[in-house]
Design an enzyme around this catalytic site. Structure first.
Site, short mmCIF file in Angstrom:
data_model
loop_
_atom_site.label_atom_id
_atom_site.label_comp_id
_atom_site.label_asym_id
_atom_site.label_seq_id
_atom_site.Cartn_x
_atom_site.Cartn_y
_atom_site.Cartn_z
N ARG A 138 31.81 13.21 76.84
CA ARG A 138 31.59 13.87 78.14
C ARG A 138 31.79 15.39 78.05
O ARG A 138 31.13 16.14 78.76
CB ARG A 138 32.56 13.31 79.18
CG ARG A 138 32.07 12.03 79.82
CD ARG A 138 32.99 11.62 80.93
NE ARG A 138 32.43 10.50 81.67
CZ ARG A 138 33.12 9.77 82.53
NH1 ARG A 138 34.39 10.02 82.73
NH2 ARG A 138 32.54 8.80 83.18
N LYS A 181 32.02 -6.37 86.18
CA LYS A 181 32.00 -6.37 87.66
C LYS A 181 30.64 -6.76 88.24
O LYS A 181 29.65 -6.07 88.06
CB LYS A 181 32.40 -4.99 88.18
CG LYS A 181 33.89 -4.73 88.02
CD LYS A 181 34.29 -3.47 88.75
CE LYS A 181 35.29 -2.68 87.93
NZ LYS A 181 34.98 -1.28 87.80
N GLY A 221 31.07 3.37 79.95
CA GLY A 221 31.96 3.70 78.84
C GLY A 221 31.92 2.71 77.68
O GLY A 221 31.78 3.11 76.52
N GLY A 234 30.53 4.30 87.26
CA GLY A 234 30.33 3.95 88.66
C GLY A 234 29.29 4.83 89.33
O GLY A 234 28.50 4.35 90.17
#
Ligand code: 3PG
Length: 379
Positions: free
Chosen positions: A34, A195, A330, A353
């Site tokens: 990043r 998720k 990630g 997200g």
């Protein structure tokens, strides 16, 4: 949305919001991906001889000072990557910071403290945004990965200071917009990880454009259960059962769930740990024939080599596809990095997200703040 290219930043004080929320162990950066992605914007600001004040959050300290979540190691890593001196402080709103900024010369870089050590950041408090704005003449948002949050350094600050987008933010939006609006077909979504909720919202928004939606990882377990299969003790999300059932009916011709799995036997049953060989083969074939692929979430418990074959097959299929390939998240990006497969990917999103929220067509407060009529600023 204004680009940093369109704003006069020459020798100006620039507050650059980045997302340098990178994994650290013992104050050492484990993955600097990043940081590297914002170097283009930082180098441009250096060329313009701006005084660059860099702000980021690290982790989720929720308003408490947690020394292991200091920005100082990040400043050191940035200095190494840039081969340029980088000043650092653990303070955010503090006379020391004001003094350091006053002393900055054109081309100096200062990394201020972890924004989330202050609860005002996540509360999007106007006063905190105004204080941050007072440090600079121009605000640049290069933090796509946190632009789905209405936080003070992303949203409130834009009410008080001319605001624009950095190059990384721009490139994320350009690429992800293409996935939303104009993907070349066949268009394949590969969705895994843990998720379910994040994925179902994205499926709802993209199903009309996608040709195939390949489900893997723990996400697949809830879908398998919703299709009437026994998943024994496998990880799943009970509250998402009905949503998965509905998706399977609504998008029956697009959604594919694993036809076989790698299981671990445990007392009283089993746990699904990876997609099986037939699924690997079928999914890889579909991916290799796609003109556009978006992949988020590993296909199994890839931390353990015994269960990494599914993720490995997907990584090789996506990286081997010469057309448009976009990867986010990630764990998925981490897998590609440790296996030297990133070269084959067209675009690696820095968002987790944020990328899913953008592709789900949901509000992105950080981006909306930059699109808002700048005349509505209060100062
Ligand atoms: C991320 O790692 O996805 C971003 O830095 C946002 O972090 P958050 O989910 O804690 O807001």
């Amino acid at each position: 949305m204004k680009s940093v290219r369109d704003v006069d930043v020459k020798e100006k004080r620039v507050l650059l919001r980045v997302d340098f929320n990178v994994p650290m162990e013992d104050r050492k950066i484990v993955d600097n991906h990043r940081i590297k992605k914002s170097l283009t914007t930082i180098k441009y600001l250096l060329e313009q001889k701006a005084k660059i004040i860099i702000a980021t959050h690290v982790g989720r300290p929720e308003g408490t000072i947690i020394p292991s979540l200091s920005t100082v190691p990040i400043a050191e890593e940035l200095a190494k990557l840039l081969k340029h001196k980088v000043y650092a402080t653990d303070h955010v709103i503090h006379p020391i910071v004001v003094d350091q900024i006053d002393k900055m010369k054109p081309g100096d870089i200062l990394v201020i403290g972890n924004l989330r050590w202050h609860s005002e950041e996540e509360q999007n408090l106007e006063a905190f945004g105004r204080e941050l704005a007072s440090f600079a003449d121009v605000y640049v948002n290069d933090a796509f990965a946190v632009s789905h949050r209405a936080h003070a350094s992303v949203e409130a600050i834009t009410h008080y200071i001319p605001s624009c987008a950095g190059f990384l933010l721009e490139s994320e939006i350009t690429t992800l917009k293409l996935l939303l609006e104009n993907p070349e077909r066949p268009y394949v979504l590969v969705l895994g990880g843990a998720k379910v909720k994040d994925k179902t919202r994205l499926i709802e928004n993209l199903a009309s454009k996608a040709d195939s939606i390949l489900i893997g990882g723990a996400v697949a377990n809830t879908f398998l259960q919703a299709s009437g299969q026994d998943i024994s003790h496998s990880l799943h999300e009970k509250e998402m059962f009905e949503a998965c059932e509905e998706m399977l009916k609504k998008y029956a011709e697009k959604i594919q769930i694993p036809q076989d799995s790698v299981k671990e036997d445990i007392a009283g049953g089993f746990r699904i740990m990876d997609i099986g060989p037939k699924t690997r083969e079928e999914y890889s074939k579909i991916v290799s024939e796609a003109k556009t692929v978006f992949w988020n979430g590993n296909m199994g418990y890839s931390e353990d080599e015994k269960y990494s074959a599914g993720t490995d097959a997907m990584a090789k299929a996506v990286a081997g596809n010469p057309n448009t390939t976009v990867v986010a998240g990630g764990d998925t990006v981490g897998y590609l990095e440790t296996h030297n497969l990133t070269e084959g990917i067209n675009f690696i999103s820095t968002g987790g997200g944020a990328t899913l929220q953008y592709l789900a067509g949901e509000p992105m407060p950080g981006i909306e703040a930059l699109n808002r009529d700048q005349k509505s600023r209060q100062l």
